[in-house]
Scaffold this motif. Structure first.
Motif, PDB file in Angstrom:
ATOM      1  N   LEU A 225       0.826  -1.209   0.000  1.00  7.82           N
ATOM      2  CA  LEU A 225       0.000   0.000   0.000  1.00  7.82           C
ATOM      3  C   LEU A 225       0.859   1.258   0.000  1.00  7.82           C
ATOM      4  O   LEU A 225       0.584   2.226  -0.706  1.00  7.82           O
ATOM      5  N   PHE A 226       1.905   1.252   0.816  1.00  8.74           N
ATOM      6  CA  PHE A 226       2.807   2.396   0.908  1.00  8.74           C
ATOM      7  C   PHE A 226       3.493   2.655  -0.431  1.00  8.74           C
ATOM      8  O   PHE A 226       3.524   3.778  -0.924  1.00  8.74           O
TER       9      PHE A 226
ATOM     10  N   ASP B 210       0.924   3.809  -3.162  1.00  9.39           N
ATOM     11  CA  ASP B 210       0.502   5.183  -2.914  1.00  9.39           C
ATOM     12  C   ASP B 210       1.607   6.155  -3.330  1.00  9.39           C
ATOM     13  O   ASP B 210       1.359   7.151  -4.000  1.00  9.39           O
TER      14      ASP B 210
ATOM     15  N   ILE C 173       1.928   6.216  -7.228  1.00  7.92           N
ATOM     16  CA  ILE C 173       0.828   6.943  -7.876  1.00  7.92           C
ATOM     17  C   ILE C 173       1.020   8.440  -7.722  1.00  7.92           C
ATOM     18  O   ILE C 173       0.842   9.204  -8.671  1.00  7.92           O
ATOM     19  N   LEU C 174       1.409   8.876  -6.533  1.00  6.63           N
ATOM     20  CA  LEU C 174       1.622  10.307  -6.331  1.00  6.63           C
ATOM     21  C   LEU C 174       2.846  10.816  -7.089  1.00  6.63           C
ATOM     22  O   LEU C 174       2.878  11.975  -7.500  1.00  6.63           O
TER      23      LEU C 174
ATOM     24  N   SER D 101      -5.576  13.579  -4.391  1.00  3.78           N
ATOM     25  CA  SER D 101      -4.153  13.601  -4.060  1.00  3.78           C
ATOM     26  C   SER D 101      -3.939  14.102  -2.629  1.00  3.78           C
ATOM     27  O   SER D 101      -3.016  13.638  -1.954  1.00  3.78           O
TER      28      SER D 101
ATOM     29  N   MET E 230      -4.536  11.122  -0.525  1.00  4.51           N
ATOM     30  CA  MET E 230      -3.428  10.173  -0.658  1.00  4.51           C
ATOM     31  C   MET E 230      -2.179  10.649   0.078  1.00  4.51           C
ATOM     32  O   MET E 230      -1.470   9.846   0.684  1.00  4.51           O
TER      33      MET E 230
ATOM     34  N   ALA F  53      -2.736   9.935   3.680  1.00  4.63           N
ATOM     35  CA  ALA F  53      -2.530   8.513   3.963  1.00  4.63           C
ATOM     36  C   ALA F  53      -1.048   8.167   3.975  1.00  4.63           C
ATOM     37  O   ALA F  53      -0.585   7.400   4.825  1.00  4.63           O
ATOM     38  N   LEU F  54      -0.288   8.752   3.071  1.00  4.69           N
ATOM     39  CA  LEU F  54       1.149   8.499   3.021  1.00  4.69           C
ATOM     40  C   LEU F  54       1.844   9.025   4.276  1.00  4.69           C
ATOM     41  O   LEU F  54       2.705   8.354   4.846  1.00  4.69           O
TER      42      LEU F  54
END
Length: 59
Positions: A18-19, A22, A25-26, A36, A39, A42-43
């Motif tokens: 997941l890390f 993420d 994608i960013l 974003s 995200m 979340a990061l």
């Protein structure tokens, strides 16, 4: 220190994937602005969690 971080990611494969997903994608795509922001939040949360669990600078 790096060995401890890598072993922490190996111990938690779902969290690590997941890390990395993420972050990728960013880094390589341009999601919509509001998505974003979520995200990035979340990061940051995942980074703080891993920093607390691993405590890489603790002896």
């Amino acid at each position: 220190m790096f060995k401890k971080i890598l072993l922490g990611f190996v111990d938690r494969p779902l969290f690590a994937s997941l890390f990395i997903a993420d972050f990728a994608i960013l880094l390589f795509h341009r999601p919509p602005f509001l998505f974003s922001i979520v995200m990035v939040g979340a990061l940051v949360g995942m980074s703080m969690y891993m920093g607390q669990k691993l405590a890489p600078f603790e002896q």
